[in-house]
Design an enzyme around this catalytic site. Sequence first.
Site, PDB file in Angstrom:
ATOM      1  N   LYS A   1       0.831  -1.204   0.000  1.00  0.00           N
ATOM      2  CA  LYS A   1       0.000   0.000   0.000  1.00  0.00           C
ATOM      3  C   LYS A   1       0.869   1.260   0.000  1.00  0.00           C
ATOM      4  CE  LYS A   1      -1.461   1.493   4.183  1.00  0.00           C
ATOM      5  NZ  LYS A   1      -1.127   2.872   4.549  1.00  0.00           N
ATOM      6  N   ASN A   2       1.897   1.284   0.855  1.00  0.00           N
ATOM      7  CA  ASN A   2       2.681   2.506   1.012  1.00  0.00           C
ATOM      8  C   ASN A   2       3.664   2.753  -0.128  1.00  0.00           C
ATOM      9  OD1 ASN A   2       1.247   3.088   3.272  1.00  0.00           O
ATOM     10  ND2 ASN A   2       2.868   2.559   4.739  1.00  0.00           N
TER      11      ASN A   2
ATOM     12  N   ARG B   1       1.510  14.492  13.548  1.00  0.00           N
ATOM     13  CA  ARG B   1       1.854  14.283  12.146  1.00  0.00           C
ATOM     14  C   ARG B   1       1.759  15.548  11.285  1.00  0.00           C
ATOM     15  NH1 ARG B   1      -0.544   8.688  10.051  1.00  0.00           N
ATOM     16  NH2 ARG B   1       1.237   8.849   8.681  1.00  0.00           N
TER      17      ARG B   1
ATOM     18  N   ASP C   1       5.384   0.478  12.008  1.00  0.00           N
ATOM     19  CA  ASP C   1       4.158  -0.166  11.519  1.00  0.00           C
ATOM     20  C   ASP C   1       4.047  -1.633  11.957  1.00  0.00           C
ATOM     21  OD1 ASP C   1       3.357   2.168  10.342  1.00  0.00           O
ATOM     22  OD2 ASP C   1       3.975   1.628   8.314  1.00  0.00           O
TER      23      ASP C   1
ATOM     24  N   CYS D   1      -3.802  12.771  13.889  1.00  0.00           N
ATOM     25  CA  CYS D   1      -4.554  11.523  13.785  1.00  0.00           C
ATOM     26  C   CYS D   1      -4.293  10.698  15.040  1.00  0.00           C
ATOM     27  CB  CYS D   1      -4.224  10.769  12.510  1.00  0.00           C
ATOM     28  SG  CYS D   1      -2.730   9.826  12.549  1.00  0.00           S
TER      29      CYS D   1
ATOM     30  N   ARG E   1      -8.347  -0.454   5.438  1.00  0.00           N
ATOM     31  CA  ARG E   1      -7.554   0.582   4.766  1.00  0.00           C
ATOM     32  C   ARG E   1      -6.251   0.008   4.222  1.00  0.00           C
ATOM     33  NH1 ARG E   1      -6.548   5.891   7.994  1.00  0.00           N
ATOM     34  NH2 ARG E   1      -5.393   6.148   6.054  1.00  0.00           N
TER      35      ARG E   1
END
Length: 422
Positions: free
Chosen positions: A22-23, A126, A309, A121, A401
């Site tokens: 995803k990233n 951030r 992560d 968030c 997500r």
Amino acid sequence: MDKFRIEGGYPIGGALRVGGAKNAALPEMAACLLTAEPVELRNVPQVKDILTMARLLAHMNVEVSGPRADGEEARVDLRAATISHAEAPYDLVKTMRASVLVLGPLVARTGYARVSMPGGCAIGARPINLHLKALERLGAEITTEHGYVEARARRLRGARLLFDRITVTGTENLMMAAALAEGETVIENAAREPEIADLAVLLNAMGARIEGAGGATIRIQGTSSLHGATHAVIPDRIAAGTFLVAGAITGGNLLLRGVKPDHLGAVIEKLTECGVVIRVENSGIRVEAARGLKSADVSTEEYPGFPTDMQAQYMALMTQARGTSIITETIFENRFLHASEMVRMGADIALHGNQAVVRGPTPLTGASVIASDLRASASLVLAGLAAQGTTIVDRAYHIDRGYERIEEKLQELGARIERISG
Ligand code: EPU
């Protein structure tokens, strides 16, 4: 809101193909804004954030098709022939901070970008100050008004810049902007994540001249136009790491296919230190349950260190390990929201600032828990797989997500997990 119901206590086993990262796919989709020609991405994960990026690009008049299945992989076709409004609206940015990745490419291609400021968030404040400062170094005029950042530049000019702090999407934004700037840009203290190197592979295939991506210094010779390209996204190292922990925490035996073991160096090393048996085979990475899982301290670091992560998933594992582990979070200031939910399941975790002290092993029992962000929700699913009884993980949208149909993948591996729609 969808939930997951998990009956814990069953080992998982079998083989699983890990999808694209995803990233890596998110900045690579944003990179289509740099050219009027088609960009075709393969191995794109079919996750919610990718759909959000597709919506954001479509809002600017980019022709987007996909992500759709193409054999085992999914592909996305993008064409930014004309950009009608160079804007990332609040509604989309508030659901996905990575929307800020359109800022660099938009201002480089059209001379103007308007992007809603992402707020804080769940995991931290951030800010995007480093993105903005770096774009200013390339000559962009930045103003912020009514919650939006506006960037303007007739043509960006290459510059030397040193990031005060390592930032992944900041490095990506700059690399994309500099690809269309006039002259040379040198980025020092760049993020070294594999996703950065993968973005550079795509940009170079589009005609950019980028050297050193994946290292701390990146050199970019700007060019006046880029062309279309086809690119396969690298495998998702965080999804892979999450499944490694799933294998370890359930006492299973699992083969992960389509992964790059090199990208998982720190994770494999740490899990091995805890007694998890991990073998790199020709066909992938195999994880086998540890006999007597033992605790080990960990500190999150920028790549190639242990990824933030993976911190929540590692914490779930440490609740089942013998001894005390100290988990230090150095990247985000508030990334321990999963800890209190794990405590409700029976874990012994004490928080002291940016450190979590986990004492194990403690038997976990199923409970209703709430997911607070993407990786926290993954960690609660993992804890649920290890717990006795039924766990309900609320706010499943967080996990959607970034993980492709996680419940179906886990079911195929023998886990008792189902989605409750609501
Ligand atoms: N930071 C600033 N100013 C900036 C930018 C960053 O102070 O202008 C700070 C952040 O607040 C944070 C640190 O620098 O404390 C590092 O943040 P970074 O910019 O590297 O994070 P990011 O680019 O916003 C990406 C991933 C995250 C991942 C982090 C760290 C994407 C789309 N997101 O975020 O992924 O946690 O790098 O590796 O690539 C996830 O996938 O669940 C996720 C949160």
